[in-house]
Scaffold this motif. Structure first.
Motif, PDB file in Angstrom:
ATOM      1  N   SER A 190       0.698  -1.115   0.027  1.00 14.07           N
ATOM      2  CA  SER A 190       0.143   0.151   0.251  1.00 14.07           C
ATOM      3  C   SER A 190       0.875   1.391   0.172  1.00 14.07           C
ATOM      4  O   SER A 190       0.290   2.429  -0.079  1.00 14.07           O
ATOM      5  N   ASP A 203      -0.744   5.790   6.065  1.00 12.70           N
ATOM      6  CA  ASP A 203      -1.435   4.518   5.540  1.00 12.70           C
ATOM      7  C   ASP A 203      -2.106   3.923   6.751  1.00 12.70           C
ATOM      8  O   ASP A 203      -3.410   3.470   6.896  1.00 12.70           O
ATOM      9  N   THR A 216      -3.702  -2.424  -1.602  1.00 11.85           N
ATOM     10  CA  THR A 216      -3.074  -1.416  -2.111  1.00 11.85           C
ATOM     11  C   THR A 216      -3.499  -0.028  -1.521  1.00 11.85           C
ATOM     12  O   THR A 216      -4.327  -0.186  -0.685  1.00 11.85           O
ATOM     13  N   ALA A 217      -2.895   0.976  -1.852  1.00 11.89           N
ATOM     14  CA  ALA A 217      -3.324   2.205  -1.533  1.00 11.89           C
ATOM     15  C   ALA A 217      -4.864   2.534  -1.842  1.00 11.89           C
ATOM     16  O   ALA A 217      -5.411   3.338  -1.195  1.00 11.89           O
ATOM     17  N   ASP A 218      -5.263   1.957  -3.055  1.00 10.58           N
ATOM     18  CA  ASP A 218      -6.545   2.316  -3.628  1.00 10.58           C
ATOM     19  C   ASP A 218      -7.612   1.235  -3.342  1.00 10.58           C
ATOM     20  O   ASP A 218      -8.680   1.561  -3.459  1.00 10.58           O
ATOM     21  N   TYR A 219      -7.340  -0.035  -3.155  1.00 10.51           N
ATOM     22  CA  TYR A 219      -8.143  -1.060  -3.150  1.00 10.51           C
ATOM     23  C   TYR A 219      -7.677  -2.330  -2.570  1.00 10.51           C
ATOM     24  O   TYR A 219      -6.505  -2.302  -2.274  1.00 10.51           O
ATOM     25  N   VAL A 261     -13.403  -1.454  -3.110  1.00  8.11           N
ATOM     26  CA  VAL A 261     -12.967  -0.085  -2.483  1.00  8.11           C
ATOM     27  C   VAL A 261     -14.222   0.245  -1.416  1.00  8.11           C
ATOM     28  O   VAL A 261     -15.074   0.114  -1.847  1.00  8.11           O
ATOM     29  N   LYS A 311     -17.201   5.863  -7.626  1.00  8.81           N
ATOM     30  CA  LYS A 311     -16.257   4.860  -7.258  1.00  8.81           C
ATOM     31  C   LYS A 311     -15.950   3.644  -8.089  1.00  8.81           C
ATOM     32  O   LYS A 311     -14.747   3.273  -7.958  1.00  8.81           O
ATOM     33  N   MET A 316     -13.474   4.994 -10.645  1.00  8.94           N
ATOM     34  CA  MET A 316     -12.120   5.037  -9.922  1.00  8.94           C
ATOM     35  C   MET A 316     -11.297   3.723  -9.848  1.00  8.94           C
ATOM     36  O   MET A 316     -10.140   3.559 -10.071  1.00  8.94           O
ATOM     37  N   LEU A 317     -12.223   2.756  -9.262  1.00  8.42           N
ATOM     38  CA  LEU A 317     -11.695   1.495  -9.105  1.00  8.42           C
ATOM     39  C   LEU A 317     -11.281   0.845 -10.268  1.00  8.42           C
ATOM     40  O   LEU A 317     -10.229   0.313 -10.485  1.00  8.42           O
ATOM     41  N   ALA A 369      -8.084   2.150 -11.760  1.00  7.74           N
ATOM     42  CA  ALA A 369      -6.826   1.741 -10.863  1.00  7.74           C
ATOM     43  C   ALA A 369      -6.328   0.186 -11.399  1.00  7.74           C
ATOM     44  O   ALA A 369      -5.261   0.041 -11.406  1.00  7.74           O
TER      45      ALA A 369
END
Length: 239
Positions: A40, A54, A78-81, A176, A190, A193-194, A197
């Motif tokens: 992440s 984080d 990860t940082a996003d999901y 997410v 959302k 965006m997912l 990514a």
């Protein structure tokens, strides 16, 4: 690694995935160093400000009901999901016209509360899913997860038209998590965006998505609600 942070009253769930590198002293044959690389973050120094941020982000309050839920294992965060491996589960479902609406909920909830061939009542579960097979509003379904322990033949038939039982085969999904209001525009944002990514990370998202609502909106304030958008993946392997 998944753990509960019990120092806070809402006991947030902390998830860390990555790689541990162990150094061995060739003379003593004992471990001489240990470095963790989180999926992440990018800065994996001994003290990483990015890592602290984080960690703090995961302390956010989400009120997850103490109800039965589909079982899954977090494979990567990860940082996003998150990438999750879901076991198969059963749902009662009916067609609706949009992802964020509540139309159709009373029909599927009615099955749980006794509107079925044997008038049998079942315990409520979480989350309530809304599944979109593609971008067409005619292919959207609202679902309530059925309690585990039986196969489809073990549940009575629905007594209302348009309500069916269905098995979700499980598999790998990206998710997410977010709180707040859940308008159609927010859910679409959302999902976009997912998907972006996932494509950036060279993964293969399937068509459609699932929107998960874990809380009763009439009893839970919006900033405490746990909401998720999920997209099933064609395939996934850990590097």
């Amino acid at each position: 690694m998944t753990m509960k942070f019990s120092l806070l009253p809402w006991k947030p769930e902390l998830v860390f995935t990555g790689t541990s590198v162990m150094g061995i002293n060739p003379l003593t044959r004992k471990f001489s160093s240990h470095v963790d690389f989180w999926d992440s973050i990018k800065q994996n120094d001994y003290f990483s400000l990015e890592g602290l941020v984080d960690f703090i982000k995961q302390l956010r309050i989400y009120k997850t009901p103490d109800l039965e839920s589909p079982k899954y294992q977090v494979l990567k965060r990860t940082a996003d999901y998150e990438i999750r491996k879901y076991e198969s589960f059963l749902v009662v479902e009916t067609k609706v016209d949009k992802l964020s609406g509540s139309v159709g909920f009373n029909n599927v909830a009615g099955y749980i509360f006794g509107k079925n061939a044997s008038s049998e009542k079942f315990k409520m579960t979480t989350p309530v899913f809304t599944k979109a097979l593609d971008e067409e509003p005619s292919r959207v379904f609202i679902q309530i997860v059925l309690p585990q322990g039986n196969d489809l033949d073990g549940f009575p038939a629905p007594s209302e038209g348009g309500v069916t039982l269905h098995k979700v085969g499980g598999g790998i999904a990206a998710a997410v998590k977010f709180s707040g209001e859940t308008t159609e525009a927010i859910v679409a944002e959302k999902e976009a965006m997912l998907r972006s990514a996932l494509l950036k990370d060279r993964l293969k998202p399937k068509q459609g998505c699932m929107f998960a609502r874990y809380n009763d909106p009439g009893r839970t304030r919006s900033f405490l609600r746990r909401n998720e958008v999920l997209i099933w993946l064609e395939e996934f392997t850990l590097d």
